[in-house]
Design a protein around this motif. Structure first.
Motif, PDB file in Angstrom:
ATOM      1  N   ALA A 128       0.849  -1.187   0.000  1.00 14.50           N
ATOM      2  CA  ALA A 128       0.000   0.000   0.000  1.00 14.50           C
ATOM      3  C   ALA A 128       0.883   1.235   0.000  1.00 14.50           C
ATOM      4  CB  ALA A 128      -0.907   0.000   1.222  1.00 14.50           C
ATOM      5  N   GLN A 129       0.491   2.234  -0.755  1.00 15.56           N
ATOM      6  CA  GLN A 129       1.267   3.471  -0.850  1.00 15.56           C
ATOM      7  C   GLN A 129       0.801   4.531   0.141  1.00 15.56           C
ATOM      8  OE1 GLN A 129       3.952   3.701  -2.756  1.00 15.56           O
ATOM      9  NE2 GLN A 129       3.660   1.673  -3.698  1.00 15.56           N
ATOM     10  N   SER A 130      -0.342   4.310   0.771  1.00 18.62           N
ATOM     11  CA  SER A 130      -0.873   5.263   1.751  1.00 18.62           C
ATOM     12  C   SER A 130      -1.899   4.550   2.616  1.00 18.62           C
ATOM     13  CB  SER A 130      -1.536   6.458   1.055  1.00 18.62           C
ATOM     14  OG  SER A 130      -2.753   6.076   0.447  1.00 18.62           O
ATOM     15  N   THR A 184      -4.950   5.102   2.900  1.00 19.16           N
ATOM     16  CA  THR A 184      -6.228   4.947   2.210  1.00 19.16           C
ATOM     17  C   THR A 184      -6.089   4.201   0.886  1.00 19.16           C
ATOM     18  OG1 THR A 184      -5.964   7.121   1.179  1.00 19.16           O
ATOM     19  CG2 THR A 184      -7.186   7.025   3.260  1.00 19.16           C
ATOM     20  N   GLY A 185      -4.875   3.846   0.544  1.00 20.99           N
ATOM     21  CA  GLY A 185      -4.643   3.171  -0.730  1.00 20.99           C
ATOM     22  C   GLY A 185      -4.843   1.672  -0.644  1.00 20.99           C
ATOM     23  N   ARG A 186      -5.102   1.070  -1.773  1.00 20.99           N
ATOM     24  CA  ARG A 186      -5.261  -0.375  -1.855  1.00 20.99           C
ATOM     25  C   ARG A 186      -3.892  -1.045  -1.920  1.00 20.99           C
ATOM     26  NH1 ARG A 186     -10.029  -2.483  -3.543  1.00 20.99           N
ATOM     27  NH2 ARG A 186      -8.972  -4.148  -4.676  1.00 20.99           N
ATOM     28  N   GLU A 196      -1.504  -3.135  -3.812  1.00 18.22           N
ATOM     29  CA  GLU A 196      -1.368  -3.347  -5.257  1.00 18.22           C
ATOM     30  C   GLU A 196       0.003  -3.922  -5.578  1.00 18.22           C
ATOM     31  OE1 GLU A 196      -2.166   0.583  -6.727  1.00 18.22           O
ATOM     32  OE2 GLU A 196      -4.330   0.178  -6.918  1.00 18.22           O
TER      33      GLU A 196
END
Length: 361
Positions: free
Chosen positions: A9-11, A13-15, A17
């Motif tokens: 996850a990059q943040s 709130t990010g998925r 991936e």
């Protein structure tokens, strides 16, 4: 360097991936492991969503975040100074990949309580390079040999072994520390990923096991897992019948809840060990419940390396495994969502052969 493929996850709130990154070259005492299976832990969700900022992680989650600390794999290569493992060995990695090895706690085999801070399998600075650690949601990992564990289970059991590296050892450590066994009455609070292992392990150690759940629908399940008795914790009469009778309670619930009702179930010198870390603190319990009965409220982390190896050996000998659902890595967000609504019996495990395929497709 070794090119690795995983999901990150990059943040907050990010998925999660596909994420391609580099694993370090082998140091002299390192083991390169091809990951076969990686368990999915609630700690992974807390970390990815940055829900432990200011508590478990004072500075919050470091992104990209690549979780996973219930790892089973096979050795691909070893450093020049490695003596414990050879290429082709089945191995495991849990929640830690390093510690100082010199402090009093490390020398006692309690690396999880390293006084200089253990290096966790993810979201932790590497002790030598300072680089952020990436976990088991990937196809390979490089780990210091002292933190690699031997696996002697049958091939068909390997996926179900993975959750032992966190869920299993999190329950095993307090059960062993407070000497659960014949003649002891042990309560397990929460019938989920941790709790279901607690029931199995306490029963295998010879204790009389009482499972506590808020859901009537889990009564039959808990009995099937090995509980001698099941108590619906919302039922005051059921709870009262066990007042002052338990030697040990291992509380695996990781959401905020009242502790007093359970403390009152302990007998003289009984202990309740908390192993779940809620996003919000529990309400402070009454001192009265502790004083009248010389009861203890304690906490327990995962076990050290020797204790984790003990668990793996016990599991192999007695074939005590996690109840799992195996998924490809591409379904990890769905798994997170289902875990949020307790739609799993009782642990997801990622087939990591899917990591390389999905990140390269």
């Amino acid at each position: 360097m070794y090119i690795a493929h995983g999901y990150a996850a990059q943040s907050a709130t990010g998925r999660l991936e596909p994420f391609t990154f580099e694993r370090r070259d082998l140091r002299a005492n390192d083991v390169l492991i091809d990951i076969l299976y990686s368990g999915v832990c609630h700690s992974d969700i807390h970390t990815v969503r940055n829900e432990w900022e200011g508590s478990v992680y004072p500075d919050g989650t470091i992104y990209p975040a690549l979780p996973g600390h219930e790892i089973v794999g096979r050795v691909r290569a070893i450093g020049d100074a490695v003596t414990k493992f050879n290429a082709g060995d089945l191995v495991a990695v849990g929640t830690m990949v390093d510690s100082c090895a010199e402090c009093a706690n490390c020398k006692r085999g309690l690396e999880q309580f390293c006084q200089l801070g253990a290096t966790w399998t993810y979201n932790s600075p590497d002790r030598i390079s300072g680089a952020n650690t990436y976990g088991g949601y990937s196809d390979l990992i490089v780990v210091r040999q002292e933190f690699v564990l031997k696996v002697t289970h049958a091939k068909e059991d390997l996926a179900a072994v993975a959750p032992l590296l966190c869920a299993g050892i999190t329950m095993w450590s307090p059960l062993r520390h407070w000497e659960a066994g014949p003649g002891k009455k042990v309560g397990i609070v929460g019938i989920g990923g941790l709790g279901h292992m607690g029931i199995k392990l306490a029963r295998a150690l010879g204790a009389h096991v009482v499972a506590f759940t808020t859901s009537e629908s889990k009564r039959t399940d808990a009995l099937a897992l090995g509980a001698d008795e099941v108590v619906l914790s919302r039922d005051a009469n059921e709870m009262k019948r066990h007042a002052g009778s338990l030697d040990l309670i291992v509380n695996a619930v990781a959401v905020q809840h009242e502790l007093d009702a359970y403390l009152g179930l302990l007998n003289l010198d009984g202990t309740m060990a908390l192993v779940g870390v809620p996003a919000e603190p529990h309400p402070s319990p009454s001192v009265t419940n502790l004083i009248f009965g010389r009861r203890s409220l304690a906490g327990s982390l995962v076990g050290g390396i020797s204790e984790t190896q003990e668990l793996l050996d016990f599991s192999a000998k007695n074939r005590i495994l996690a109840d799992i659902e195996t998924i490809p890595i591409a379904r990890i967000e769905d798994a997170f969502e289902r875990m949020g609504r307790s739609d799993i019996k009782y642990r997801f495990v990622i087939d990591m052969q899917s990591a390389s395929n999905s990140t390269r497709s």
